[in-house]
Structures are given as C-alpha cells and as structure tokens.
Scaffold this motif. Structure first.
Motif, mmCIF file in Angstrom:
data_model
loop_
_atom_site.group_PDB
_atom_site.id
_atom_site.type_symbol
_atom_site.label_atom_id
_atom_site.label_comp_id
_atom_site.label_asym_id
_atom_site.label_seq_id
_atom_site.Cartn_x
_atom_site.Cartn_y
_atom_site.Cartn_z
ATOM 1 N N LEU A 1 -12.053 89.781 7.863
ATOM 2 C CA LEU A 1 -11.907 90.446 6.564
ATOM 3 C C LEU A 1 -12.667 89.725 5.452
ATOM 4 N N GLY A 2 -12.758 88.410 5.561
ATOM 5 C CA GLY A 2 -13.362 87.656 4.462
ATOM 6 C C GLY A 2 -12.376 87.533 3.318
ATOM 7 N N SER A 3 -12.721 86.738 2.331
ATOM 8 C CA SER A 3 -11.809 86.521 1.210
ATOM 9 C C SER A 3 -12.384 87.119 -0.056
ATOM 10 N N GLY A 5 -10.076 88.095 -2.603
ATOM 11 C CA GLY A 5 -8.943 88.160 -3.519
ATOM 12 C C GLY A 5 -7.938 89.225 -3.125
ATOM 13 N N GLN A 6 -7.960 89.635 -1.831
ATOM 14 C CA GLN A 6 -7.050 90.709 -1.410
ATOM 15 C C GLN A 6 -5.589 90.337 -1.646
ATOM 16 N N GLY A 7 -5.247 89.079 -1.358
ATOM 17 C CA GLY A 7 -3.854 88.647 -1.519
ATOM 18 C C GLY A 7 -3.419 88.721 -2.969
ATOM 19 N N GLN A 130 -18.919 79.426 -7.215
ATOM 20 C CA GLN A 130 -17.457 79.513 -7.249
ATOM 21 C C GLN A 130 -16.914 79.022 -5.907
ATOM 22 N N HIS A 131 -15.883 78.174 -5.948
ATOM 23 C CA HIS A 131 -15.492 77.483 -4.723
ATOM 24 C C HIS A 131 -14.008 77.577 -4.404
ATOM 25 N N TYR A 132 -13.157 77.375 -5.391
ATOM 26 C CA TYR A 132 -11.717 77.311 -5.111
ATOM 27 C C TYR A 132 -10.954 77.824 -6.324
ATOM 28 N N HIS A 133 -9.798 78.454 -6.059
ATOM 29 C CA HIS A 133 -8.998 79.001 -7.155
ATOM 30 C C HIS A 133 -7.712 78.200 -7.297
ATOM 31 N N ALA A 152 4.336 83.518 -0.825
ATOM 32 C CA ALA A 152 2.892 83.242 -0.812
ATOM 33 C C ALA A 152 2.672 81.761 -0.545
ATOM 34 N N CYS A 153 1.582 81.471 0.143
ATOM 35 C CA CYS A 153 1.310 80.089 0.538
ATOM 36 C C CYS A 153 -0.193 79.912 0.714
ATOM 37 N N GLY A 154 -0.710 78.746 0.392
ATOM 38 C CA GLY A 154 -2.143 78.491 0.564
ATOM 39 C C GLY A 154 -2.896 78.781 -0.721
ATOM 40 N N GLU A 155 -4.178 79.080 -0.589
ATOM 41 C CA GLU A 155 -5.005 79.240 -1.784
ATOM 42 C C GLU A 155 -4.562 80.423 -2.642
ATOM 43 N N VAL A 156 -3.944 81.425 -2.022
ATOM 44 C CA VAL A 156 -3.504 82.598 -2.784
ATOM 45 C C VAL A 156 -2.349 82.264 -3.729
ATOM 46 N N ASN A 165 -7.665 71.564 -12.128
ATOM 47 C CA ASN A 165 -8.895 71.118 -11.482
ATOM 48 C C ASN A 165 -8.553 70.395 -10.184
ATOM 49 N N ARG A 166 -8.617 71.098 -9.066
ATOM 50 C CA ARG A 166 -8.236 70.501 -7.778
ATOM 51 C C ARG A 166 -9.127 69.314 -7.413
ATOM 52 N N LEU A 167 -8.523 68.295 -6.832
ATOM 53 C CA LEU A 167 -9.312 67.226 -6.233
ATOM 54 C C LEU A 167 -9.750 67.693 -4.854
ATOM 55 N N ASN A 170 -7.670 68.600 -1.265
ATOM 56 C CA ASN A 170 -6.222 68.726 -1.410
ATOM 57 C C ASN A 170 -5.687 70.090 -1.009
ATOM 58 N N SER A 171 -6.565 71.076 -0.841
ATOM 59 C CA SER A 171 -6.030 72.418 -0.594
ATOM 60 C C SER A 171 -5.474 72.563 0.815
ATOM 61 N N LEU A 172 -6.135 71.962 1.789
ATOM 62 C CA LEU A 172 -5.615 72.081 3.151
ATOM 63 C C LEU A 172 -4.291 71.332 3.269
ATOM 64 N N THR A 173 -4.198 70.186 2.580
ATOM 65 C CA THR A 173 -2.931 69.444 2.583
ATOM 66 C C THR A 173 -1.829 70.314 1.989
HETATM 67 C C1 LIG Z 1 -17.169 76.017 2.057
HETATM 68 C C2 LIG Z 1 -15.764 75.523 1.811
HETATM 69 C C3 LIG Z 1 -15.412 74.233 2.169
HETATM 70 C C4 LIG Z 1 -14.115 73.776 1.948
HETATM 71 N N1 LIG Z 1 -13.787 72.505 2.310
HETATM 72 C C5 LIG Z 1 -12.526 72.075 2.133
HETATM 73 C C6 LIG Z 1 -12.144 70.769 2.546
HETATM 74 O O1 LIG Z 1 -12.956 70.009 3.056
HETATM 75 N N2 LIG Z 1 -10.856 70.387 2.346
HETATM 76 C C7 LIG Z 1 -9.935 71.209 1.762
HETATM 77 O O2 LIG Z 1 -8.778 70.816 1.601
HETATM 78 N N3 LIG Z 1 -10.279 72.446 1.369
HETATM 79 C C8 LIG Z 1 -11.539 72.905 1.546
HETATM 80 N N4 LIG Z 1 -11.875 74.156 1.129
HETATM 81 C C9 LIG Z 1 -10.833 75.039 0.610
HETATM 82 C C10 LIG Z 1 -9.978 75.530 1.778
HETATM 83 O O3 LIG Z 1 -10.820 75.825 2.872
HETATM 84 C C11 LIG Z 1 -9.206 76.791 1.401
HETATM 85 O O4 LIG Z 1 -8.449 76.538 0.252
HETATM 86 C C12 LIG Z 1 -8.275 77.184 2.543
HETATM 87 O O5 LIG Z 1 -9.012 77.456 3.717
HETATM 88 C C13 LIG Z 1 -7.465 78.410 2.171
HETATM 89 O O6 LIG Z 1 -6.689 78.753 3.289
HETATM 90 P P1 LIG Z 1 -5.727 79.994 3.224
HETATM 91 O O7 LIG Z 1 -5.137 80.147 4.582
HETATM 92 O O8 LIG Z 1 -4.798 79.846 2.074
HETATM 93 O O9 LIG Z 1 -6.669 81.231 2.852
HETATM 94 P P2 LIG Z 1 -7.849 81.871 3.715
HETATM 95 O O10 LIG Z 1 -8.485 80.858 4.603
HETATM 96 O O11 LIG Z 1 -8.699 82.622 2.743
HETATM 97 O O12 LIG Z 1 -7.083 82.881 4.665
HETATM 98 C C14 LIG Z 1 -6.636 84.121 4.214
HETATM 99 C C15 LIG Z 1 -6.762 85.061 5.396
HETATM 100 O O13 LIG Z 1 -6.099 86.276 5.093
HETATM 101 C C16 LIG Z 1 -6.886 87.320 5.619
HETATM 102 N N5 LIG Z 1 -6.507 88.559 4.927
HETATM 103 C C17 LIG Z 1 -6.876 88.978 3.710
HETATM 104 N N6 LIG Z 1 -6.312 90.173 3.435
HETATM 105 C C18 LIG Z 1 -5.549 90.509 4.490
HETATM 106 C C19 LIG Z 1 -4.718 91.633 4.788
HETATM 107 N N7 LIG Z 1 -4.540 92.640 3.923
HETATM 108 N N8 LIG Z 1 -4.099 91.635 5.975
HETATM 109 C C20 LIG Z 1 -4.244 90.614 6.854
HETATM 110 N N9 LIG Z 1 -5.024 89.520 6.614
HETATM 111 C C21 LIG Z 1 -5.662 89.477 5.445
HETATM 112 C C22 LIG Z 1 -8.312 86.889 5.355
HETATM 113 O O14 LIG Z 1 -9.220 87.552 6.186
HETATM 114 C C23 LIG Z 1 -8.222 85.403 5.688
HETATM 115 O O15 LIG Z 1 -8.461 85.164 7.039
HETATM 116 C C24 LIG Z 1 -13.161 74.631 1.340
HETATM 117 C C25 LIG Z 1 -13.519 75.931 0.975
HETATM 118 C C26 LIG Z 1 -14.806 76.379 1.200
HETATM 119 C C27 LIG Z 1 -15.164 77.794 0.789
#
Ligand SMILES: Cc1cc2nc3c(=O)[nH]c(=O)nc-3n(C[C@H](O)[C@H](O)[C@H](O)COP(=O)(O)OP(=O)(O)OC[C@H]3O[C@@H](n4cnc5c(N)ncnc54)[C@H](O)[C@@H]3O)c2cc1C
Length: 305
Positions: A1-3, A5-7, A130-133, A152-156, A165-167, A170-173
C-alpha cells in the motif's frame, strides 16, 4: 500500500483528535533525483567525513554550528535556504570516506549508481526530503485514541515522545515499546464490528495534486501567507470523495495546525514567528475544526466532478 497518511485520514474521518501535526521532520540529505520516494543518504556518511558543498565547490555551512553534523532540522534549513537562494547542493564523498564509500554504504552506492552518479568521481546532488512525522493520532500511554475502540501505535500515533523534533532511530524503539503497551491494553477486550465501515474498494490514495501544494507551503520554513494559500488549495480537494481526498485531508490538517502554531519550535519554523514561546504546548486538532478554519479563510468552493 505504501504510506500516504492513510492511518491519519482514517482516524481523522472517524472523529479522532490528532496532535502536533505541524511537526514534520525533514531529512537534510536525500538524493536529488526524480524517483519517489527519494533515497536517503544517511548522516553516517557525513559522520565519516563527507562534506556539503554547492555548485562552486564552496562549503557553505561555515556559519552553521555543528556544520555537517548539525541536527537534522538545522541542516535541512541550511540546505533548503541555500537551494532557495538559487544554488545547488552536493555531498562530496570523494576524499572522505573516499575509496571505502561503496563498501561502507552499499545501499547508498547502489542508489547513486541507479541515478547515474559515480560517487568516486561525481558530487552527489542532495536536497531535504520529508522523512518522519512527530505528530499523529493523539493517544494515551496505552495507545487509546479519543475514539472509543480505536487504538494507534507507531508513526501514525502521537505520544508526544518525540517532542517537536525526533532524534534519529527513536521511532522504531517507540513502535516496539508502545506496541507492547497497546497489546496489554487490548488483552481481553472482545473484538466488535465498527459502527462506521470504510469501503474496501476505495481507490488507492493519490497524493499527486497534494504534493506540490505541501512542498510549497509546508517545507523546512513556513509563513502565514503560504499556509493560507495551501489551506485554500487543499480545502476543495479534501471535500471531494476521490483518491486525492485522503492525502488532502491530512495535508489540510497539517496546514491548519502549522498556521495555528504562531512560533518556531523544533521542526516547525515560521519566518513570521521566528522565536519560540516561553511555554511549550502540544497542539490538538480534529478534521471538523480544520475544515471549519479553512472555510473561514475563504467561502466554500464547490467540488468539481
Ligand atoms: C528511509 C527511512 C529510514 C528510516 N530509518 C529509521 C531508523 O534507522 N531508525 C528508526 O527508528 N526509524 C527509522 N525510520 C522511521 C521508521 O522506519 C518509521 O517510523 C517506522 O517504520 C514506522 O512504522 P509503522 O509500523 O508505525 O508504520 P509503517 O511502516 O508506515 O506501516 C504502516 C503499514 O500500514 C499499511 N496500511 C496503510 N493503510 C492500511 C489499510 N487501510 N489497511 C491495512 N494496512 C494499511 C501500510 O501499507 C504500511 O505497511 C526511517 C524511515 C524512512 C522513511
């Protein structure tokens, strides 16, 4: 699906409160190429001694504290401002890390190769991306949103953990730690069917019309004029029920949040409000409030079908 901002769009349309939306982190050194998403050139490359230069070969960061290793927001603004003043900006890895570059950074070396750049010989063109929200759906420590039955959990999510301003890293943690808390909070709660359902055959989000509006107004520096223009452009897109409306809803909410934060803090920098307020506060917004504010900027525009 890619990201796309669907969430955020899903939660906003369900009536959830979103928080700190104006805090969007830009990575200072993305490979400047037509491909989307752009490839990132990690700060580790600068940590190994790579320098930032412009098309004249000048290291233009001499006035920036920390130079190449300054925080992301500082560097992103320095690069963005230099680009805005008509220069091009490059990463020079030829001397340092030099011959070990491809071995140390194989993924970046491959991205350069695919873009037709030989880092051993060429300067690598870069720009902020643009990199992180930091903002997201407002949650408590158990991941509960303001909508009953929605977690809700994670970047959303917006826990407030990353401030303005994230360090880096820290987002994966956060995602791992908070996921456990959410799971514990959910344990024993029976699943129930949502009252409001979303069409599973709705089109994939299409951000094409939204992207240039946000790039113009919501980059590394913002101002009232640009943000109001963006809100006017995004309102009719957000009100249409098509593939653009999800990204437009999210873009509009970020725009209104940025308009309403009349200070500069962390990743949110306004040229018309360059100082930060004495007291830090979080911001909250709903879709309804964002639409109302945008409509007050200009009479409602009809959706063109
Ligand atoms: C290039 C890059 C490098 C990074 N490096 C680091 C790093 O080194 N360390 C770090 O901590 N962070 C890093 N980050 C940030 C970190 O990767 C993200 O914050 C983290 O992956 C977010 O995870 P998430 O599971 O919250 O969201 P996502 O990984 O965005 O997962 C959300 C998922 O939900 C799915 N989805 C969306 N809508 C729907 C729907 N309606 N139904 C079902 N599924 C849906 C999407 O397809 C996606 O797979 C990096 C980010 C980028 C872009």
């Amino acid at each position: 699906l890619g990201s796309w901002g669907q969430g955020l769009a899903l939660a906003a349309r369900a009536g959830a409160v979103l928080a700190d939306l104006e805090f969007v982190q830009f990575h200072p050194t993305a490979l400047d190429e037509p491909k989307r998403p752009m490839s990132l050139i990690s700060e580790a490359v600068r940590g190994e001694g790579a320098t930032l230069v412009d098309e004249t070969g000048r290291r233009f960061l001499s006035g920036v504290q920390g130079t190449e290793l300054a925080p992301r927001d500082v560097l992103a603004r320095a690069v963005g401002n230099h680009l805005a003043s008509g220069h091009r900006v490059f990463l020079d890895v030829r001397e340092r890390p030099g011959p070990t570059f491809a071995r140390q950074f194989p993924t970046i070396a491959l991205a350069c190769k695919e873009a037709g750049i030989d880092p051993a010989r060429d300067l690598i063109p870069i720009r902020p991306a643009q990199h992180y929200h930091m903002g997201g759906v407002a949650v408590d420590l158990a991941g509960r949103t303001s909508v009953q039955g929605l977690w809700a959990c994670g970047e959303v999510a917006s826990t407030g953990l990353h401030g303005a301003n994230r360090l880096a890293s820290n987002s994966l943690t956060e995602a791992v730690v908070c996921a456990r808390w959410v799971a514990e909070s959910l344990r024993g709660i029976p699943a129930r069917r949502a009252q409001q359902t979303f069409a599973s055959d709705s089109p994939s989000p299409d951000p094409a019309a939204v992207r240039p509006v946000l790039s113009r107004a919501l980059g590394v520096v913002r101002n009232r004029e640009g943000l109001e223009a963006a809100a006017r452009a995004l309102l009719p897109l957000a009100e249409c029920a098509d593939a653009t409306s999800g990204p437009a809803v999210v873009g509009l909410m970020i725009t209104i949040a940025a308009l309403q934060r009349r200070e500069s803090r962390g990743a949110h920098q306004r040229t018309d409000f360059p100082l930060h307020a004495a007291v830090a506060r979080r911001s909250e917004i709903t879709l309804e409030a964002a639409l109302r504010t945008a409509r007050e900027l200009e009479p409602r525009l009809e959706c063109l079908t």
